[in-house]
Write a protein that holds these residues in place. Structure first.
Motif, PDB file in Angstrom:
ATOM      1  N   ARG A 135       4.583  -2.632  17.173  1.00 20.44           N
ATOM      2  CA  ARG A 135       4.341  -1.186  17.177  1.00 20.44           C
ATOM      3  C   ARG A 135       3.429  -0.837  15.999  1.00 20.44           C
ATOM      4  O   ARG A 135       3.535  -1.447  14.932  1.00 20.44           O
ATOM      5  CB  ARG A 135       5.696  -0.466  17.004  1.00 20.44           C
ATOM      6  N   GLY A 136       2.550   0.127  16.155  1.00 17.31           N
ATOM      7  CA  GLY A 136       1.701   0.563  15.047  1.00 17.31           C
ATOM      8  C   GLY A 136       2.454   1.551  14.186  1.00 17.31           C
ATOM      9  O   GLY A 136       2.628   2.706  14.561  1.00 17.31           O
ATOM     10  N   ARG A 137       2.937   1.064  13.053  1.00 16.31           N
ATOM     11  CA  ARG A 137       3.776   1.926  12.228  1.00 16.31           C
ATOM     12  C   ARG A 137       2.953   2.589  11.138  1.00 16.31           C
ATOM     13  O   ARG A 137       1.966   2.040  10.661  1.00 16.31           O
ATOM     14  CB  ARG A 137       4.921   1.117  11.624  1.00 16.31           C
ATOM     15  N   ARG A 138       3.398   3.740  10.700  1.00 18.70           N
ATOM     16  CA  ARG A 138       2.639   4.525   9.731  1.00 18.70           C
ATOM     17  C   ARG A 138       2.522   3.824   8.376  1.00 18.70           C
ATOM     18  O   ARG A 138       1.533   3.981   7.679  1.00 18.70           O
ATOM     19  CB  ARG A 138       3.291   5.894   9.539  1.00 18.70           C
TER      20      ARG A 138
ATOM     21  N   ILE B  47       0.855  -1.189   0.000  1.00 13.83           N
ATOM     22  CA  ILE B  47       0.000   0.000   0.000  1.00 13.83           C
ATOM     23  C   ILE B  47       0.886   1.232   0.000  1.00 13.83           C
ATOM     24  O   ILE B  47       2.017   1.200   0.507  1.00 13.83           O
ATOM     25  CB  ILE B  47      -0.969   0.046   1.208  1.00 13.83           C
ATOM     26  N   THR B  48       0.374   2.278  -0.581  1.00 12.38           N
ATOM     27  CA  THR B  48       1.128   3.532  -0.591  1.00 12.38           C
ATOM     28  C   THR B  48       0.852   4.268   0.717  1.00 12.38           C
ATOM     29  O   THR B  48      -0.042   3.895   1.480  1.00 12.38           O
ATOM     30  CB  THR B  48       0.699   4.415  -1.771  1.00 12.38           C
ATOM     31  N   ASP B  49       1.611   5.342   0.948  1.00 10.22           N
ATOM     32  CA  ASP B  49       1.524   6.040   2.222  1.00 10.22           C
ATOM     33  C   ASP B  49       0.149   6.628   2.495  1.00 10.22           C
ATOM     34  O   ASP B  49      -0.252   6.802   3.632  1.00 10.22           O
ATOM     35  CB  ASP B  49       2.563   7.177   2.259  1.00 10.22           C
ATOM     36  N   SER B  50      -0.587   6.934   1.434  1.00  8.06           N
ATOM     37  CA  SER B  50      -1.877   7.591   1.652  1.00  8.06           C
ATOM     38  C   SER B  50      -3.045   6.680   1.312  1.00  8.06           C
ATOM     39  O   SER B  50      -4.180   7.111   1.266  1.00  8.06           O
ATOM     40  CB  SER B  50      -1.963   8.864   0.797  1.00  8.06           C
TER      41      SER B  50
ATOM     42  N   PRO C 227      -0.623   0.157   8.508  1.00  4.07           N
ATOM     43  CA  PRO C 227      -1.493   0.144   9.693  1.00  4.07           C
ATOM     44  C   PRO C 227      -2.140  -1.220   9.953  1.00  4.07           C
ATOM     45  O   PRO C 227      -2.100  -1.714  11.070  1.00  4.07           O
ATOM     46  CB  PRO C 227      -2.564   1.189   9.357  1.00  4.07           C
ATOM     47  N   VAL C 228      -2.710  -1.833   8.918  1.00  8.06           N
ATOM     48  CA  VAL C 228      -3.487  -3.035   9.183  1.00  8.06           C
ATOM     49  C   VAL C 228      -2.596  -4.272   9.273  1.00  8.06           C
ATOM     50  O   VAL C 228      -2.890  -5.197  10.029  1.00  8.06           O
ATOM     51  CB  VAL C 228      -4.619  -3.192   8.148  1.00  8.06           C
ATOM     52  N   TYR C 229      -1.473  -4.277   8.548  1.00  5.71           N
ATOM     53  CA  TYR C 229      -0.545  -5.395   8.715  1.00  5.71           C
ATOM     54  C   TYR C 229      -0.071  -5.445  10.172  1.00  5.71           C
ATOM     55  O   TYR C 229      -0.081  -6.498  10.822  1.00  5.71           O
ATOM     56  CB  TYR C 229       0.651  -5.269   7.761  1.00  5.71           C
ATOM     57  N   CYS C 230       0.316  -4.275  10.693  1.00  6.26           N
ATOM     58  CA  CYS C 230       0.744  -4.208  12.096  1.00  6.26           C
ATOM     59  C   CYS C 230      -0.386  -4.653  13.019  1.00  6.26           C
ATOM     60  O   CYS C 230      -0.172  -5.396  13.978  1.00  6.26           O
ATOM     61  CB  CYS C 230       1.174  -2.788  12.463  1.00  6.26           C
TER      62      CYS C 230
ATOM     63  N   LYS D 144       6.961  11.160  15.482  1.00  5.75           N
ATOM     64  CA  LYS D 144       7.792  12.052  14.685  1.00  5.75           C
ATOM     65  C   LYS D 144       8.879  11.313  13.923  1.00  5.75           C
ATOM     66  O   LYS D 144       9.542  11.874  13.064  1.00  5.75           O
ATOM     67  CB  LYS D 144       8.436  13.093  15.602  1.00  5.75           C
ATOM     68  N   LEU D 145       9.068  10.038  14.277  1.00  2.00           N
ATOM     69  CA  LEU D 145      10.143   9.287  13.626  1.00  2.00           C
ATOM     70  C   LEU D 145       9.673   8.661  12.325  1.00  2.00           C
ATOM     71  O   LEU D 145       8.478   8.447  12.121  1.00  2.00           O
ATOM     72  CB  LEU D 145      10.646   8.180  14.569  1.00  2.00           C
ATOM     73  N   ASN D 146      10.637   8.366  11.478  1.00  2.00           N
ATOM     74  CA  ASN D 146      10.293   7.719  10.213  1.00  2.00           C
ATOM     75  C   ASN D 146      10.454   6.198  10.306  1.00  2.00           C
ATOM     76  O   ASN D 146      11.183   5.581   9.546  1.00  2.00           O
ATOM     77  CB  ASN D 146      11.174   8.260   9.087  1.00  2.00           C
ATOM     78  N   LEU D 147       9.813   5.599  11.286  1.00  2.00           N
ATOM     79  CA  LEU D 147       9.948   4.150  11.455  1.00  2.00           C
ATOM     80  C   LEU D 147       8.738   3.444  10.860  1.00  2.00           C
ATOM     81  O   LEU D 147       7.639   3.938  10.943  1.00  2.00           O
ATOM     82  CB  LEU D 147      10.077   3.806  12.943  1.00  2.00           C
TER      83      LEU D 147
END
Lengths: 252, 512
Positions: free
Chosen positions: A150-153, A100-103, A156-159, A249-252
């Motif tokens: 962790r819920g990463r950006r 999936i893309t970021d948006s 979302p649903v894979y996490c 704020k992190l890019n994780l």
């Protein structure tokens, strides 16, 4: 009635490719009988053919099954136990992670992840838990992921699906552990499988055979939670402890 | 499905709604089912009917689902004789009514789930004791008849079947119950006794007990310094005893090979017991609930556990032998239950063997060859470094009239071996080596104890003719092959994965 295999009778759900296929291969190599459950018939029969090649008696058995077919599971589970002659361990290795893309917010993709990664696991492992509890022994192995920590950006649903699987496995362990049943949560980092193909910059990528070796070792020891490779454990401990305002704020 | 099809979020994969639910067996019938030795553990779907109709229902279920059924009694067979892994297990322990008892003639009619314990407790007050009992009182009569069990009086009283007047057998083919005796259906009578449960399901058994004039037996213990002495003593003692059983220290070597004890029992003559009414009460027969008068029995197996290794067992076997040699037990009287049911003294003693349980290797060898064969077997075990922690020795007579004969006019040696993951394969190949020695002498094997026999070796001791006659009878009464135990599948259908055929070390070298 003599045997020397690590698990005399094992089932692998999601066995046609990736870690599942490797786990099945390696279990069979120790002489154990293995049931391979997967959706893709061609890959499945090729793998079963490869394992049984040169043997007078087959030790690998193929079951074509789509993990969405929850209603099919109880009968299929009983049948494969019968074909094997018993069941000592079940590996739930089915998992999907659509790109999936970021948006992007795609309910279809999200639903597929929940169905395969979570509901399929529940359908299969509920059966295994009841049987193993009655038998007073058995090992349940769920292949989760570091992504569940962790819920990463990015996913979302894979996490979410992996976090749900973690919690389900933990609850299962607490439920059946006192009956002699072992429940092992496997948390691999990135593994070189079809699922991760095409993704760039994967840290500490391990090969599928190496991951399978570590997974089987953890299953034999009956570990509660095993990171694959093990160095993910301290890393994820750090990542889990990052406060949310900072994590955001992190890019994780 | 309709909802999904109209949804804008329709997914490509098959939805759960399209998957047909296939029938499956009720999960709560799945139970752990083990051989008594617990080296063979399975999961089976256990049903416990209380009537013949209940048995028919289980057979119908099996037929509908394409499954097989293993009849099971008390579950006291050491190996896979009363299990059917992943199939149906017909547990008959709830068919446990005593249907009729005649205190005048000592004839009892029972359902198959009645145990030896129920039977002796029924009879003893009226002065009757079961004609043949095992070393434990927990087997059911159904299981005992299916195995055609013997006791410490085999040389005198024969097998259980010799005392059975008739039984009713439910045949899987039709579900009908047929009466079998020496006159009615004699072919089934002599095949189902010893037929290990695969020809039909016993629904009723009638047998005659033995008159006793006291609740006590004369008991004696004799020491034998080696195997030759053991045979000699035993032979002499059987002439004057009703019961005799030998114990051998498997660790003793060289000159002392085969040393041990012989225990004998003899019924009291009428009038010998001054107070028979007292000794014949059930309460007088109960096994003590403590050891040495104070020690609670229930914890004993835990204390035995640390001793269940070569060092511990070498010590305990030697202690037992030397204690009996230096302080000979005087002639005394003992209750029937106390003398017979030695295996019931320590509850759960098998658990001391650890997670992988034990197997028993029992062979029956003709009188003419037994001395040499047993010496070879004892030496072979020591040579292979696999020593039995408990060896029992008995005198037998032939049971050829039964189709699935296991006994010869000779002797038996029963060796209990601890099973571990490490020794398992070596143990099975030792058993194969011992099989060859036994078969070479014309010996036979007893299914109730077996875990290790290979189908090839079955033909060589039973003979092809007997096996074929048995299978022909099975086809007649059970053409669908519904009744199948794991032992039957291992030995008669050559099912894979249940045996390990280990290569024999060659040349066979045993120190003399």
């Amino acid at each position: 009635m003599g045997h020397s295999s690590v698990f005399q009778y094992a089932a692998v759900v999601g066995a046609s490719s990736g870690m599942g296929a490797e786990i099945a291969r390696q279990l069979a190599a120790t002489g154990g009988r293995v049931a391979l459950v997967a959706r893709r018939e061609a890959e499945l029969s090729a793998l079963v053919g490869e394992i049984n090649a040169g043997r007078t008696e087959p030790i690998a058995f193929a079951y074509t099954h789509d993990v969405h077919c929850y209603a099919e599971v109880p009968a299929l589970f009983q049948n494969l136990c019968r074909d094997l002659g018993g069941l000592d361990a079940i590996f739930y290795a089915a998992g999907v992670m659509p790109r999936i893309t970021d948006s992007e917010y795609s309910f279809d993709k999200d639903r597929a992840m929940i169905e395969v990664n979570v509901l399929g696991a529940i359908a299969w492992l509920n059966e295994a838990a009841q049987r193993f509890q009655a038998a007073g022994k058995g090992t349940i192995i769920g292949i989760s992921s570091v992504a569940g920590d962790r819920g990463r950006r990015g996913q979302p649903v894979y996490c979410t699906s992996k976090a749900a699987l973690d919690t389900y496995l933990e609850a299962l362990r607490n439920r059946v552990g006192r009956s002699g049943v072992r429940v092992v949560t496997i948390k691999p980092g990135p593994v070189d499988t079809p699922m991760t193909k095409g993704l760039d910059k994967l840290p500490m990528l391990v090969s599928a055979p190496e991951a399978a070796r570590q997974i089987i070792a953890a299953a034999v020891k009956g570990k509660r939670v095993a990171y694959v490779p093990g160095k993910w454990r301290p890393i994820m401990a750090v990542i889990r402890s990052i406060p949310s305002p900072i994590f955001q704020k992190l890019n994780l | 499905m309709s909802l999904l099809a109209e949804s804008p979020h329709k997914i490509e994969l098959t939805g759960p709604e399209t998957c047909p639910q296939r029938p499956f067996l009720p999960r709560d019938h799945a139970e752990s089912v083990s051989g008594w030795g617990e080296s063979w553990r399975t999961v089976g779907y256990v049903y416990r009917p209380t009537t013949a109709d209940g048995i028919r229902d289980v057979l119908t279920l099996a037929r509908e689902k394409g499954l097989q059924v293993a009849p099971r009694g008390g579950g006291n067979s050491y190996g896979d004789a009363a299990t059917a892994r992943e199939h149906l297990v017909l547990d008959l322990t709830r068919m446990n009514r005593i249907l009729h008892w005649d205190p005048e003639t000592g004839v009892i009619r029972v359902e198959p789930g009645v145990t030896i314990r129920q039977m002796w407790q029924q009879g003893i007050g009226d002065g009757w004791w079961p004609p043949v009992v095992s070393g434990t009182m927990l087997p059911t009569l159904g299981g005992a008849a299916a195995m055609n069990i013997h006791g410490k009086n085999h040389f005198r009283a024969g097998v259980l079947g010799d005392h059975i007047l008739h039984f009713d057998l439910l045949l899987p083919a039709t579900g009908e119950v047929v009466r079998c005796s020496r006159q009615e259906n004699p072919d089934l009578f002599f095949a189902a006794l010893g037929g290990f449960g695969v020809l039909g399901v016993f629904t009723e058994i009638r047998l005659r007990l033995r008159k006793v004039h006291s609740g006590l037996l004369h008991a004696n213990q004799h020491v034998a310094g080696n195997l030759a002495e053991m045979f000699e003593r035993f032979e002499a003692l059987t002439a004057q005893s009703d019961y005799a059983v030998g114990w051998i220290d498997g660790f003793a070597k060289g000159e002392a090979l085969g040393r041990g004890l012989v225990q004998t029992g003899q019924h009291l003559a009428p009038g010998e017991d001054p107070r028979p009414a007292q000794t014949l009460r059930v309460a007088s027969q109960e096994l003590p609930d403590t050891l040495l008068g104070f020690f609670p029995k229930s914890v004993v197996w835990r204390l035995m556990k640390p001793w269940m290794n070569d060092f511990g067992m070498r010590t305990l076997n030697a202690l037992r032998y030397h204690k009996s040699r230096l302080i000979p037990a005087p002639a005394h009287t003992e209750t029937h239950a106390g003398f017979q049911f030695m295996l019931d003294y320590i509850p759960h003693w098998k658990r001391a063997y650890g997670a992988h349980g034990l197997i028993q290797y029992q062979c029956q060898v003709p009188d003419t060859a037994a001395r040499e064969v047993f010496r070879e077997i004892l030496a072979l075990c020591q040579h292979r470094g696999l020593i039995s922690y408990l060896i029992v020795f008995k005198r037998h007579r032939a049971d050829n009239e039964y189709l699935m004969s296991y006994s010869v006019d000779g002797w038996s040696l029963a060796l209990d071996f601890k099973v571990t993951t490490e020794n398992r394969e070596r143990l099975w190949s030792l058993a194969a080596e011992m099989d060859r020695i036994v078969l070479g002498s014309g010996g036979r094997f007893y299914f109730a104890k077996d875990s290790t026999l290979h189908p090839d070796r079955l033909q060589s001791f039973l003979g092809e003719e007997r096996v074929q006659r048995f299978l022909a009878l099975k086809r007649r009464v059970d053409p669908e092959n519904l009744l199948q135990t794991d032992l039957y599948r291992r030995l008669f259908t050559g099912a894979a994965d249940t045996t390990v055929e280990a290569p024999l070390p060659s040349p066979l070298e045993i120190p003399r």
